[in-house]
Design an enzyme around this catalytic site. Structure first.
Site, mmCIF file in Angstrom:
data_model
loop_
_atom_site.group_PDB
_atom_site.id
_atom_site.type_symbol
_atom_site.label_atom_id
_atom_site.label_comp_id
_atom_site.label_asym_id
_atom_site.label_seq_id
_atom_site.Cartn_x
_atom_site.Cartn_y
_atom_site.Cartn_z
ATOM 1 N N ARG A 41 73.079 34.974 45.132
ATOM 2 C CA ARG A 41 74.149 34.414 44.320
ATOM 3 C C ARG A 41 75.164 35.156 44.032
ATOM 4 O O ARG A 41 76.051 34.767 43.455
ATOM 5 C CB ARG A 41 73.473 33.600 43.461
ATOM 6 N N HIS A 71 66.595 36.682 54.437
ATOM 7 C CA HIS A 71 67.353 35.303 54.489
ATOM 8 C C HIS A 71 68.584 35.559 53.691
ATOM 9 O O HIS A 71 68.669 36.208 52.813
ATOM 10 C CB HIS A 71 66.421 34.256 53.563
ATOM 11 N N TYR A 74 72.994 32.335 49.950
ATOM 12 C CA TYR A 74 73.518 30.595 50.050
ATOM 13 C C TYR A 74 74.924 30.411 49.908
ATOM 14 O O TYR A 74 75.564 29.325 50.038
ATOM 15 C CB TYR A 74 72.783 29.669 49.030
ATOM 16 N N HIS A 111 71.809 29.477 56.889
ATOM 17 C CA HIS A 111 72.136 28.363 56.572
ATOM 18 C C HIS A 111 73.427 28.141 57.353
ATOM 19 O O HIS A 111 74.620 28.815 57.058
ATOM 20 C CB HIS A 111 72.060 27.609 55.206
ATOM 21 N N GLU A 147 69.132 28.316 60.640
ATOM 22 C CA GLU A 147 68.214 27.147 60.119
ATOM 23 C C GLU A 147 68.593 25.639 60.215
ATOM 24 O O GLU A 147 69.582 25.529 59.961
ATOM 25 C CB GLU A 147 67.886 27.712 58.606
ATOM 26 N N ASP A 181 62.713 24.605 59.683
ATOM 27 C CA ASP A 181 62.000 24.451 58.381
ATOM 28 C C ASP A 181 61.537 22.983 58.118
ATOM 29 O O ASP A 181 62.222 21.803 58.630
ATOM 30 C CB ASP A 181 63.228 24.526 57.127
ATOM 31 N N HIS A 184 63.284 20.466 55.765
ATOM 32 C CA HIS A 184 64.490 20.243 56.286
ATOM 33 C C HIS A 184 64.585 19.112 57.429
ATOM 34 O O HIS A 184 65.277 18.271 57.224
ATOM 35 C CB HIS A 184 65.400 21.234 56.592
ATOM 36 N N HIS A 218 59.836 27.907 58.596
ATOM 37 C CA HIS A 218 59.605 27.872 56.989
ATOM 38 C C HIS A 218 58.792 26.780 57.108
ATOM 39 O O HIS A 218 59.259 25.428 57.312
ATOM 40 C CB HIS A 218 61.151 27.404 56.330
ATOM 41 N N ASP A 231 67.189 17.757 50.418
ATOM 42 C CA ASP A 231 66.327 19.223 50.469
ATOM 43 C C ASP A 231 65.733 19.474 48.998
ATOM 44 O O ASP A 231 66.032 20.127 48.398
ATOM 45 C CB ASP A 231 67.140 20.259 50.886
ATOM 46 N N HIS A 233 61.833 21.163 48.301
ATOM 47 C CA HIS A 233 60.785 21.783 48.738
ATOM 48 C C HIS A 233 59.419 21.404 47.760
ATOM 49 O O HIS A 233 59.493 21.132 46.587
ATOM 50 C CB HIS A 233 60.632 23.276 49.077
ATOM 51 N N GLU A 263 58.030 28.578 51.611
ATOM 52 C CA GLU A 263 59.335 28.497 50.406
ATOM 53 C C GLU A 263 58.832 27.490 49.448
ATOM 54 O O GLU A 263 59.644 26.421 49.411
ATOM 55 C CB GLU A 263 60.658 28.477 51.056
#
Ligand SMILES: [Zn+2]
Ligand SMILES: [Zn+2]
Length: 301
Positions: A41, A71, A74, A111, A147, A181, A184, A218, A231, A233, A263
């Site tokens: 972040r 990964h 974001y 992403h 992804e 994923d 997703h 994923h 989205d 999970h 995840e």
């Protein structure tokens, strides 16, 4: 060496140092792990020292974990047509790829981004342009994996065709692959809950993208329904996708060497363990055999 071994694990923390990720992964019997190489972040991080890079590589060498992937943050949005955001994101992606290179990490999952008010087509082209720019001007070994997204908000690349459009503009074809994923794709509208729908979807994937581009899966269940474009999970077997799809996936010979990372919404790292046990219970006798001399074997007892 990794041939036909199940590469299975979860996303693990690097708190206390990058190399600590291995200990964390080993504590839950992973054969593969995924990490962030910095806070996901924040835009900036202090560079990785050569000592830390060596420590990381040596820890991997001596670990029962055979694969580590990263990964990307974001925050990165290389799909943006806003020039400031685009350049800032491209720089950040370049930085993350270089960190991976330093650590000997082969794949960085990204992403593709959000388009805001821009046309999908223009944003997809922007993704490719930014990736081309990075590899044209830097010596980077690490491969970026696009992804598939759930299609939430204005996120781009929730369809195989859209990922293929990005790939069609890529000049460095061997530097780009795909991360699939399950949550997703399901949220984006791909149904693979029965043998028939599962087969049809992968046939489409192969036709449109090519199975060989798939490097990481994923593996996540979805809290929300098919095509909801949200989205969220869920633990495997507890969501709307259900066990049949995962049984098909984990026994699929085409994906034996594809790294599979969970995840799911864990509270503690130990929450992964029952999930791995569930996965192993879905494996056929034949596919259970190759995990024998891996850390996962203990979970079958
Ligand atoms: Zn992701
Ligand atoms: Zn997600």
């Amino acid at each position: 060496m990794n041939k036909n071994k199940l590469l299975l694990g979860g996303h693990v923390s690097i708190s206390g140092g990058l190399h600590k990720a291995f200990k964390e992964g080993e504590s839950i019997h992973c054969t593969a792990i995924q990490i962030f190489t910095k806070s996901n972040r924040q835009w900036h991080a202090k560079p990785i020292s050569s000592e830390d890079a060596e420590l990381f590589k040596n820890t991997l060498k001596n670990s029962t974990i055979k694969s580590v992937i990263a990964h990307a943050s974001y925050l990165i949005n290389i799909a943006s047509l806003d020039d400031d955001t685009s350049v800032k994101s491209r720089d950040a992606l370049k930085d993350e790829l270089e960190r991976c290179d330093q650590l000997g990490i082969k794949y960085l999952v990204l992403h593709p981004g959000t388009r805001g008010v821009a046309e999908q087509k223009d944003s997809l082209k922007r993704v490719a342009d930014n990736i081309n720019e990075i590899y044209a001007n830097n010596k980077i070994q690490t491969i970026v994996l696009l992804e598939i997204m759930a299609g939430q908000g204005t996120s781009v690349a929730s369809r195989f065709e859209q990922l293929a459009e990005i790939y069609s503009h890529i000049k460095f074809k061997d530097k780009v692959g795909i991360c699939f994923d399950t949550c997703h794709a399901f949220a984006a509208g791909y149904d693979f809950r029965t043998k028939e729908t599962y087969e049809n979807m992968w046939q489409d994937f192969d036709k449109i993208l090519g199975i060989d581009l798939l490097k990481v899966i994923h593996v996540n269940d979805s809290k929300k329904d098919l095509g909801c474009k949200v989205d969220r999970h869920e633990f495997l077997g507890k969501g709307k996708i259900g066990e049949t799809a995962f049984k098909l996936l984990f026994n699929d010979a085409r994906f034996i060497n594809v790294i599979k990372i969970l995840e799911v919404p864990i509270e503690t790292i130990q929450d992964y363990v029952p999930q791995f046990k569930l996965v192993l219970s879905l494996l056929s006798e034949k596919n259970l055999e190759p995990i024998k001399d891996t850390p996962l074997a203990i979970l079958t007892k």
